[in-house]
Motif scaffolding. Structure first.
Motif, PDB file in Angstrom:
ATOM      1  N   ASN A 283       0.840  -1.198   0.000  1.00  0.00           N
ATOM      2  CA  ASN A 283       0.000   0.000   0.000  1.00  0.00           C
ATOM      3  C   ASN A 283       0.877   1.249   0.000  1.00  0.00           C
ATOM      4  OD1 ASN A 283      -2.366  -1.511   0.093  1.00  0.00           O
ATOM      5  ND2 ASN A 283      -2.514  -1.430   2.329  1.00  0.00           N
ATOM      6  N   GLY A 284       0.542   2.187  -0.880  1.00  0.00           N
ATOM      7  CA  GLY A 284       1.315   3.421  -0.956  1.00  0.00           C
ATOM      8  C   GLY A 284       2.515   3.345  -1.867  1.00  0.00           C
ATOM      9  N   ALA A 285       2.726   2.196  -2.502  1.00  0.00           N
ATOM     10  CA  ALA A 285       3.892   2.056  -3.376  1.00  0.00           C
ATOM     11  C   ALA A 285       3.760   2.887  -4.652  1.00  0.00           C
ATOM     12  CB  ALA A 285       4.104   0.588  -3.738  1.00  0.00           C
ATOM     13  N   GLY A 286       2.518   3.189  -5.048  1.00  0.00           N
ATOM     14  CA  GLY A 286       2.312   4.001  -6.243  1.00  0.00           C
ATOM     15  C   GLY A 286       1.620   3.269  -7.375  1.00  0.00           C
ATOM     16  N   LYS A 287       0.992   2.134  -7.076  1.00  0.00           N
ATOM     17  CA  LYS A 287       0.364   1.322  -8.131  1.00  0.00           C
ATOM     18  C   LYS A 287      -0.783   2.077  -8.812  1.00  0.00           C
ATOM     19  CE  LYS A 287      -0.714  -1.987  -5.265  1.00  0.00           C
ATOM     20  NZ  LYS A 287      -0.229  -1.348  -4.019  1.00  0.00           N
ATOM     21  N   SER A 288      -1.690   2.612  -8.013  1.00  0.00           N
ATOM     22  CA  SER A 288      -2.818   3.348  -8.588  1.00  0.00           C
ATOM     23  C   SER A 288      -2.357   4.640  -9.248  1.00  0.00           C
ATOM     24  CB  SER A 288      -3.867   3.651  -7.506  1.00  0.00           C
ATOM     25  OG  SER A 288      -4.456   2.444  -7.031  1.00  0.00           O
ATOM     26  N   THR A 289      -1.314   5.242  -8.702  1.00  0.00           N
ATOM     27  CA  THR A 289      -0.739   6.435  -9.332  1.00  0.00           C
ATOM     28  C   THR A 289      -0.250   6.107 -10.737  1.00  0.00           C
ATOM     29  OG1 THR A 289      -0.062   7.429  -7.234  1.00  0.00           O
ATOM     30  CG2 THR A 289       1.144   8.116  -9.198  1.00  0.00           C
ATOM     31  N   LEU A 290       0.409   4.970 -10.887  1.00  0.00           N
ATOM     32  CA  LEU A 290       0.889   4.557 -12.206  1.00  0.00           C
ATOM     33  C   LEU A 290      -0.278   4.346 -13.163  1.00  0.00           C
ATOM     34  CD1 LEU A 290       3.065   3.727 -14.170  1.00  0.00           C
ATOM     35  CD2 LEU A 290       3.098   1.454 -13.123  1.00  0.00           C
ATOM     36  N   LEU A 291      -1.355   3.712 -12.684  1.00  0.00           N
ATOM     37  CA  LEU A 291      -2.526   3.524 -13.535  1.00  0.00           C
ATOM     38  C   LEU A 291      -3.094   4.857 -13.990  1.00  0.00           C
ATOM     39  CD1 LEU A 291      -4.847   0.652 -12.243  1.00  0.00           C
ATOM     40  CD2 LEU A 291      -3.172   0.614 -14.075  1.00  0.00           C
ATOM     41  N   ARG A 292      -3.184   5.810 -13.078  1.00  0.00           N
ATOM     42  CA  ARG A 292      -3.745   7.113 -13.434  1.00  0.00           C
ATOM     43  C   ARG A 292      -2.874   7.825 -14.465  1.00  0.00           C
ATOM     44  NH1 ARG A 292      -5.243   7.172  -7.894  1.00  0.00           N
ATOM     45  NH2 ARG A 292      -3.399   8.382  -7.281  1.00  0.00           N
ATOM     46  N   MET A 293      -1.579   7.656 -14.373  1.00  0.00           N
ATOM     47  CA  MET A 293      -0.696   8.274 -15.359  1.00  0.00           C
ATOM     48  C   MET A 293      -0.846   7.607 -16.724  1.00  0.00           C
ATOM     49  SD  MET A 293       2.793   9.494 -13.469  1.00  0.00           S
ATOM     50  CE  MET A 293       3.157   7.984 -12.601  1.00  0.00           C
ATOM     51  N   ILE A 294      -0.975   6.282 -16.737  1.00  0.00           N
ATOM     52  CA  ILE A 294      -1.171   5.582 -18.015  1.00  0.00           C
ATOM     53  C   ILE A 294      -2.490   6.008 -18.656  1.00  0.00           C
ATOM     54  CG2 ILE A 294      -1.521   3.318 -19.091  1.00  0.00           C
ATOM     55  CD1 ILE A 294       0.376   2.145 -16.995  1.00  0.00           C
ATOM     56  N   SER A 295      -3.512   6.256 -17.823  1.00  0.00           N
ATOM     57  CA  SER A 295      -4.824   6.662 -18.344  1.00  0.00           C
ATOM     58  C   SER A 295      -4.817   8.096 -18.847  1.00  0.00           C
ATOM     59  CB  SER A 295      -5.894   6.512 -17.263  1.00  0.00           C
ATOM     60  OG  SER A 295      -5.802   7.545 -16.296  1.00  0.00           O
ATOM     61  N   GLY A 296      -3.824   8.887 -18.429  1.00  0.00           N
ATOM     62  CA  GLY A 296      -3.763  10.290 -18.804  1.00  0.00           C
ATOM     63  C   GLY A 296      -4.390  11.210 -17.781  1.00  0.00           C
ATOM     64  N   ALA A 297      -4.900  10.651 -16.670  1.00  0.00           N
ATOM     65  CA  ALA A 297      -5.545  11.464 -15.644  1.00  0.00           C
ATOM     66  C   ALA A 297      -4.543  12.183 -14.748  1.00  0.00           C
ATOM     67  CB  ALA A 297      -6.469  10.600 -14.789  1.00  0.00           C
ATOM     68  N   MET A 298      -3.288  11.759 -14.772  1.00  0.00           N
ATOM     69  CA  MET A 298      -2.235  12.376 -13.969  1.00  0.00           C
ATOM     70  C   MET A 298      -0.964  12.450 -14.809  1.00  0.00           C
ATOM     71  SD  MET A 298      -0.612  11.050 -10.330  1.00  0.00           S
ATOM     72  CE  MET A 298      -2.136  11.316  -9.417  1.00  0.00           C
ATOM     73  N   ASP A 299      -0.235  13.544 -14.667  1.00  0.00           N
ATOM     74  CA  ASP A 299       1.008  13.715 -15.412  1.00  0.00           C
ATOM     75  C   ASP A 299       2.203  13.273 -14.572  1.00  0.00           C
ATOM     76  OD1 ASP A 299      -0.220  14.852 -17.663  1.00  0.00           O
ATOM     77  OD2 ASP A 299      -0.182  16.852 -16.750  1.00  0.00           O
ATOM     78  N   PRO A 300       3.214  12.664 -15.200  1.00  0.00           N
ATOM     79  CA  PRO A 300       4.458  12.382 -14.476  1.00  0.00           C
ATOM     80  C   PRO A 300       5.232  13.676 -14.258  1.00  0.00           C
ATOM     81  CG  PRO A 300       4.712  11.815 -16.792  1.00  0.00           C
ATOM     82  CD  PRO A 300       3.274  12.220 -16.606  1.00  0.00           C
ATOM     83  N   ASP A 301       6.168  13.649 -13.314  1.00  0.00           N
ATOM     84  CA  ASP A 301       7.044  14.808 -13.146  1.00  0.00           C
ATOM     85  C   ASP A 301       7.989  14.932 -14.334  1.00  0.00           C
ATOM     86  OD1 ASP A 301       5.855  15.267 -10.702  1.00  0.00           O
ATOM     87  OD2 ASP A 301       7.387  14.163  -9.571  1.00  0.00           O
ATOM     88  N   SER A 302       8.421  13.791 -14.837  1.00  0.00           N
ATOM     89  CA  SER A 302       9.278  13.772 -16.024  1.00  0.00           C
ATOM     90  C   SER A 302       9.168  12.395 -16.658  1.00  0.00           C
ATOM     91  CB  SER A 302      10.734  14.087 -15.665  1.00  0.00           C
ATOM     92  OG  SER A 302      11.257  13.118 -14.755  1.00  0.00           O
ATOM     93  N   GLY A 303       9.710  12.277 -17.869  1.00  0.00           N
ATOM     94  CA  GLY A 303       9.577  11.035 -18.611  1.00  0.00           C
ATOM     95  C   GLY A 303       8.303  11.043 -19.438  1.00  0.00           C
ATOM     96  N   GLU A 304       8.039   9.942 -20.117  1.00  0.00           N
ATOM     97  CA  GLU A 304       6.856   9.897 -20.972  1.00  0.00           C
ATOM     98  C   GLU A 304       6.293   8.484 -21.055  1.00  0.00           C
ATOM     99  OE1 GLU A 304       7.773  10.929 -25.025  1.00  0.00           O
ATOM    100  OE2 GLU A 304       9.734   9.955 -24.948  1.00  0.00           O
ATOM    101  N   ILE A 305       5.029   8.423 -21.438  1.00  0.00           N
ATOM    102  CA  ILE A 305       4.332   7.159 -21.653  1.00  0.00           C
ATOM    103  C   ILE A 305       3.902   7.121 -23.114  1.00  0.00           C
ATOM    104  CG2 ILE A 305       2.349   5.727 -21.029  1.00  0.00           C
ATOM    105  CD1 ILE A 305       2.402   7.134 -18.278  1.00  0.00           C
ATOM    106  N   ILE A 306       4.365   6.103 -23.823  1.00  0.00           N
ATOM    107  CA  ILE A 306       4.048   5.957 -25.241  1.00  0.00           C
ATOM    108  C   ILE A 306       3.157   4.730 -25.388  1.00  0.00           C
ATOM    109  CG2 ILE A 306       5.001   5.547 -27.544  1.00  0.00           C
ATOM    110  CD1 ILE A 306       7.575   6.906 -26.540  1.00  0.00           C
ATOM    111  N   SER A 307       2.073   4.874 -26.135  1.00  0.00           N
ATOM    112  CA  SER A 307       1.143   3.752 -26.282  1.00  0.00           C
ATOM    113  C   SER A 307       0.634   3.655 -27.709  1.00  0.00           C
ATOM    114  CB  SER A 307      -0.049   3.920 -25.330  1.00  0.00           C
ATOM    115  OG  SER A 307      -0.777   5.095 -25.646  1.00  0.00           O
ATOM    116  N   SER A 308       0.243   2.460 -28.062  1.00  0.00           N
ATOM    117  CA  SER A 308      -0.428   2.220 -29.327  1.00  0.00           C
ATOM    118  C   SER A 308      -1.799   1.627 -29.018  1.00  0.00           C
ATOM    119  CB  SER A 308       0.376   1.248 -30.203  1.00  0.00           C
ATOM    120  OG  SER A 308       0.554   0.006 -29.553  1.00  0.00           O
ATOM    121  N   GLY A 309      -2.805   1.998 -29.764  1.00  0.00           N
ATOM    122  CA  GLY A 309      -4.143   1.509 -29.494  1.00  0.00           C
ATOM    123  C   GLY A 309      -4.855   2.347 -28.447  1.00  0.00           C
ATOM    124  N   THR A 310      -6.083   1.967 -28.158  1.00  0.00           N
ATOM    125  CA  THR A 310      -6.926   2.704 -27.212  1.00  0.00           C
ATOM    126  C   THR A 310      -6.747   2.169 -25.792  1.00  0.00           C
ATOM    127  OG1 THR A 310      -8.766   1.199 -27.693  1.00  0.00           O
ATOM    128  CG2 THR A 310      -8.645   3.245 -28.960  1.00  0.00           C
TER     129      THR A 310
END
Length: 225
Positions: free
Chosen positions: A40-67
């Motif tokens: 708990n608190g490791a950042g799992k849901s935070t990572l999901l929110r960033m992949i969904s586009g609901a939260m921005d990372p401080d740096s770096g990027e997420i590249i995806s193909s498809g919906t």
């Protein structure tokens, strides 16, 4: 396919900085179910929110193909004064799918009866979860983001949810966060462990589960002194 490139995210809590993603790099293959494990608190849901586009990372990027879906089962975006049917039709229009088709699917799957036509503000939390799961899985995505989704409803509904999720995984992929190691073993093709800002990817899911369980046991023993 989802690629994490040099991803960083830090929060400030009670004046202290907590890094949940520290220059993380990973590639999630298409049409695979990837489980993200961690305390708990490791950042799992935070990572999901960033992949969904609901939260921005401080740096770096997420590249995806498809919906990519929003986090499956998330009920927070429903309008409380609108009925379940009206919310369903609204989401269908946003995502460009047939409103009648989605409404019929959700009405049948969520098993809300007459409540489907009542304002969502009158729903229990379980009813909202069932509506959210039905709407999420009623729209076809290349990758579903899943945060404890199959924990909704009673045992029979949970079984039905698992079956629908398995059906979707025949043509789609998923990034899944769950505390149920049984579901990880049944549903995941690969597993990641997120710990102290680092993400390690394992193709051997049972091995990853054992590592995670040992880590959790060690943490409990430490906490108990």
């Amino acid at each position: 396919m989802i690629e994490l490139r040099d991803l960083c995210k830090t929060f400030v809590m009670d004046g202290r900085r907590k890094t949940v993603l520290d220059h993380v790099n990973a590639v999630f293959p298409p049409r695979k179910c990837i489980a993200i494990l961690g305390r708990n608190g490791a950042g799992k849901s935070t990572l999901l929110r960033m992949i969904s586009g609901a939260m921005d990372p401080d740096s770096g990027e997420i590249i995806s193909s498809g919906t990519i879906s929003w986090p499956v089962g998330y009920a927070g975006s429903f309008h409380g004064e609108m009925s379940g049917l009206q919310n369903t039709r609204f989401i269908a229009r946003v995502y460009g799918v047939d409103t009648d088709d989605l409404a019929h699917f959700v009405a049948d799957f969520a098993e809300l009866g007459d409540h489907f036509y009542l304002p969502v503000r009158t729903y229990s939390s379980g009813m909202k979860s069932r509506l959210a799961f039905g709407v999420s899985m009623g729209i076809r995505f290349d990758t579903y983001l899943v945060d404890e989704v199959t924990a909704v409803g009673d045992a029979a509904f949970s079984k039905k949810s698992d079956a629908l999720f398995r059906e979707r995984m025949k043509t789609s992929g998923a990034v899944m966060v769950t505390h149920s190691m049984g579901k990880v073993k049944k549903l995941a093709d690969m597993a990641c462990i997120l710990e102290n800002g680092e993400l390690t990817l394992h193709e051997d899911v049972p091995h990853a589960v054992k590592l995670h369980q040992r880590m959790m046991k060690a943490q409990r023993e430490y906490d108990e002194g």
